[in-house]
Enzyme design. Sequence first.
Site, PDB file in Angstrom:
ATOM      1  N   ARG A 146       0.848  -1.179   0.000  1.00  0.00           N
ATOM      2  CA  ARG A 146       0.000   0.000   0.000  1.00  0.00           C
ATOM      3  C   ARG A 146       0.888   1.235   0.000  1.00  0.00           C
ATOM      4  O   ARG A 146       1.946   1.265   0.633  1.00  0.00           O
ATOM      5  CB  ARG A 146      -0.896   0.033   1.237  1.00  0.00           C
ATOM      6  N   GLU A 153      -3.135   7.829  -4.687  1.00  0.00           N
ATOM      7  CA  GLU A 153      -3.464   7.331  -6.024  1.00  0.00           C
ATOM      8  C   GLU A 153      -4.790   7.929  -6.526  1.00  0.00           C
ATOM      9  O   GLU A 153      -5.710   8.120  -5.731  1.00  0.00           O
ATOM     10  CB  GLU A 153      -3.600   5.809  -5.991  1.00  0.00           C
ATOM     11  N   HIS A 192      -0.703   0.608 -10.031  1.00  0.00           N
ATOM     12  CA  HIS A 192      -1.396  -0.309  -9.122  1.00  0.00           C
ATOM     13  C   HIS A 192      -1.979  -1.482  -9.908  1.00  0.00           C
ATOM     14  O   HIS A 192      -3.196  -1.722  -9.903  1.00  0.00           O
ATOM     15  CB  HIS A 192      -2.491   0.417  -8.346  1.00  0.00           C
TER      16      HIS A 192
END
Length: 338
Positions: A253, A282, A300
Amino acid sequence: MTIDRIAGAVAATDPRSVALSVTDRPEVLTASKLSPLYTPLLAAAYAVHDRLHETDPAALAAAAPRIRAIAASGESKVSGALIAQLPALEIVSVMGVGYDGIDVAAARARGVMVTHTPDVLNDDVADLAIGLMLGAARQLPQADRWVRDGKWLQGPMPLARKMSGARLGLVGIGRIGQAIAQRALAFGMSVAYTARHARPDLPWRHYADAAALAAASDFLVVITPGGAATRHLIDARVLAALGPKGILVNVARGSVVDEAALIDALERGVIAGAGLDVFEDEPRVPERLRALPHVVLTPHIGSATAATRQAMADLAADNLRLHFAGAPVRTPVPECRS
């Protein structure tokens, strides 16, 4: 076409659908924009309210007494306040292994089950971690640009660094961490890890904290859960310990790495480079980070293959199906395991 309008078409063709009329179906709230692989499974079996908490609070208030489930992604935010608005809520089904955006404590206090989709994405995330290690070490994106921009005509690229035989440090040693370790062994790498507790069943050396592990690593790969307990675990002290030849890879993360400290370390040569699939805010990635030439960035995509995302959607839907059938769910989050 909205989720509700495609329900009939999907129910008629998808063998995984549940044969209920719209009025008989349990009502589900989506917590965010969901995968197009997940939404048809929801539409086939449930009366779906699409993000009413974001788009139409009045409609949410009207539907709240009937909403029995929340369908979420790994990036969704399900707050205690939202849970409190839904008196009939029974389950939150997350399509994703990470669930740090879900207020699990508030859910548990209400007796609400929370599920996620672990294991089915182990291979993809582990593969990407190795890819980022190789990409950052051998400067593969930069080499691609070197050819495309015609620079090869002017001479060879600067020499890169070797990965085979290097020292790998894993921040986290769950199933994905172990999958990364197994792949690294094929490269002749030594493996060590840090976790809250040593794992006597594993053959690799345990370090008490991330800084001690970083000091003994050439590549430091972050694969620990997100959330408050690990926020900025990788800070300036850890990066300094990794050193000027070290490479950081984050497939966990964005919150686990202090992004400002990382940018500073990269700009000043405190570490040699990085491979990053996740970021603190993000999809907004700081310009200073995007400008660095010795960093590999991906959007991601750890679990982003068609096969794995379908398996995740199927598992998230199956957890809902089992719950409403009165059966045990397949993959409750650890906090909700009995």
